[in-house]
Design an enzyme around this catalytic site. Structure first.
Site, mmCIF file in Angstrom:
data_model
loop_
_atom_site.group_PDB
_atom_site.id
_atom_site.type_symbol
_atom_site.label_atom_id
_atom_site.label_comp_id
_atom_site.label_asym_id
_atom_site.label_seq_id
_atom_site.Cartn_x
_atom_site.Cartn_y
_atom_site.Cartn_z
ATOM 1 N N SER A 148 4.707 -7.112 8.772
ATOM 2 C CA SER A 148 6.157 -7.320 8.723
ATOM 3 C C SER A 148 6.965 -6.273 9.480
ATOM 4 O O SER A 148 8.121 -6.510 9.812
ATOM 5 C CB SER A 148 6.631 -7.439 7.280
ATOM 6 O OG SER A 148 6.536 -6.210 6.615
ATOM 7 N N LYS A 206 11.703 -1.327 -1.084
ATOM 8 C CA LYS A 206 10.375 -0.714 -1.197
ATOM 9 C C LYS A 206 10.585 0.793 -1.314
ATOM 10 O O LYS A 206 11.117 1.428 -0.394
ATOM 11 C CB LYS A 206 9.532 -1.048 0.033
ATOM 12 C CG LYS A 206 8.104 -0.526 -0.066
ATOM 13 C CD LYS A 206 7.252 -0.984 1.114
ATOM 14 C CE LYS A 206 5.808 -0.535 0.944
ATOM 15 N NZ LYS A 206 4.942 -0.990 2.032
ATOM 16 N N THR A 266 0.026 -7.568 3.871
ATOM 17 C CA THR A 266 -1.167 -7.120 3.129
ATOM 18 C C THR A 266 -1.708 -8.202 2.220
ATOM 19 O O THR A 266 -2.914 -8.291 1.992
ATOM 20 C CB THR A 266 -0.797 -5.885 2.281
ATOM 21 O OG1 THR A 266 -0.442 -4.845 3.173
ATOM 22 C CG2 THR A 266 -1.939 -5.424 1.407
ATOM 23 N N THR A 281 5.009 -6.144 2.902
ATOM 24 C CA THR A 281 5.996 -5.480 2.045
ATOM 25 C C THR A 281 6.950 -4.567 2.821
ATOM 26 O O THR A 281 8.015 -4.242 2.317
ATOM 27 C CB THR A 281 5.295 -4.652 0.950
ATOM 28 O OG1 THR A 281 4.443 -3.690 1.570
ATOM 29 C CG2 THR A 281 4.502 -5.532 0.013
HETATM 30 N N1 GLU Z 1 2.679 -2.965 7.161
HETATM 31 C C1 GLU Z 1 2.174 -4.225 6.747
HETATM 32 C C2 GLU Z 1 3.269 -5.241 6.514
HETATM 33 O O1 GLU Z 1 4.358 -4.937 6.140
HETATM 34 C C3 GLU Z 1 1.340 -4.138 5.531
HETATM 35 C C4 GLU Z 1 2.066 -3.586 4.341
HETATM 36 C C5 GLU Z 1 2.132 -4.556 3.196
HETATM 37 O O2 GLU Z 1 2.222 -5.766 3.355
HETATM 38 O O3 GLU Z 1 2.094 -4.032 2.064
HETATM 39 O O4 GLU Z 1 3.021 -6.404 6.719
#
Ligand code: GLU
Length: 352
Positions: free
Chosen positions: A81, A187, A34, A114
């Site tokens: 991710s 998280k 993100t 995240t």
């Molecule tokens: N699901 C995506 C990831 O983990 C976006 C979530 C984020 O980075 O907060 O890359």
């Protein structure tokens, strides 16, 4: 006057080494998430596509980081991710290892989605031998959103990576002004900017580019780890998967994983890592065929007690202690690169 100033400068430079004034060199390794996301409008704080913005744009959006350190960027991956596999995990670790071995690199920041940020941070904590600060950072809102949290998180992450007082403390996760230890951060909120927590608390906090420390992690990491990315060959780790515990379970999930060739199953059990009485025979059958059984818990706080809910000594099972299932998966996979002995794997789970 001019002469006396010159001699003062000369006298000072003899007492204080030039390096005390020089800025540290920090490399930002971008992997997506993100923090590099893009939404259709500024009010799309939660609906957007992750992993769009290239590293140079991320750095240019926060020119203040250049006051903290000499910052350069590397685009290692551009990925959400949740799609990271052991292949990318190893690839990231090799890149970080290569960077920290360079004498002119003082610290590294990894920008990351995240969702699985905690796994990557823990893996780096276990396999990269260095005392240089390694900081994993993400954001909950994309750069295109109102009140995006990425720019300040990145600023703080660079400040942390450039801090000489951050050396030797293990890999960090920097989110929302808090400095967390990679091993126990998770998280815990999937929509707000205070998304990361550790049940043992943060190591410190970072305000206006300055670190404030409150505790250290006592667990083995980095230079003190028996695992080293340089000893991991190829691009896969021993296969470890997680089964999520609930009521009304079926043995079929475990048997399907056996068929898929798992070397260990992390059981995200209910409560204190409990296993239903009708599942125990299946797990014992798999254990006798050489598949390690690691008892973790779906409960986010506390720790699984050995020989309490289940007779682990009798069954030859391992407990994950306070590691959540996803962290236990990482440690079990690394442990299996060294040993197939459940007692030795348990020793590893106590120490890391
Ligand atoms: N699901 C995506 C990831 O983990 C976006 C979530 C984020 O980075 O907060 O890359």
């Amino acid at each position: 006057m001019k002469k006396s100033l010159t001699s003062l400068t000369l006298a000072l430079s003899l007492i204080i080494p030039i390096s005390a004034f020089a800025k540290n060199n920090v490399v930002v390794v971008a992997t997506g998430g993100t923090i590099a996301g893009a939404g259709a409008s500024s009010t799309n704080s939660a609906t957007y596509t992750a992993a769009k913005v290239p590293v140079d744009d991320l750095l240019n959006a926060v020119p203040q980081i250049q006051n903290l350190a000499n910052v350069s960027g590397v685009q290692a991956l551009q990925i959400a991710s949740e799609s990271i596999t052991d292949k990318e995990l190893i690839q990231i670790a090799r890149k970080i290892n290569e960077l920290v071995k360079k004498p002119d690199v003082n610290g590294v920041v990894i920008t990351h989605g995240t969702d699985t940020l905690e796994e990557t941070a823990f893996f780096l904590n276990l396999v990269v031998h260095t005392d240089k600060p390694i900081v994993v950072v993400g954001s909950m809102r994309p750069p295109s959103a109102l009140s995006a949290d990425g720019p300040l998180n990145l600023y703080s992450a660079v400040a942390l990576a450039a801090s000489n007082d951050a050396k030797g403390k293990g890999v960090f996760v920097l989110m929302n002004d808090s400095i967390f230890a990679a091993r126990d951060v998770s998280k815990t909120i999937n929509i707000h900017t205070n998304a990361f927590q550790s049940q043992w608390g943060a190591l410190g906090t970072l305000v206006e580019g300055k670190t404030y420390w409150f505790r250290n992690s006592v667990k083995r990491h980095n230079n003190n780890s028996e695992f080293n990315i340089e000893n991991i060959k190829g691009d896969a780790l021993p296969l470890v998967q997680i089964v999520y515990g609930s009521d009304n379970m079926l043995p079929d999930s475990y048997l399907a994983l056996q068929k898929a060739g798992v070397k260990a199953i992390v059981n995200a059990g209910t409560g204190n890592g409990s296993v239903p009485n009708y599942i125990v025979p299946t797990l014992n059958q798999l254990q006798q065929q050489g598949i390690q059984v690691v008892r973790s818990s779906r409960v986010p706080q506390g720790f699984v007690l050995r020989n309490a809910e289940q007779p682990d000594d009798k069954y030859g099972w391992v407990v994950a202690h306070d590691l959540n299932p996803q962290k236990a998966r990482i440690l079990a996979a690394l442990a299996l690169t060294k040993t197939k002995d459940a007692k030795e794997i348990q020793r590893i789970f106590w120490e890391y």
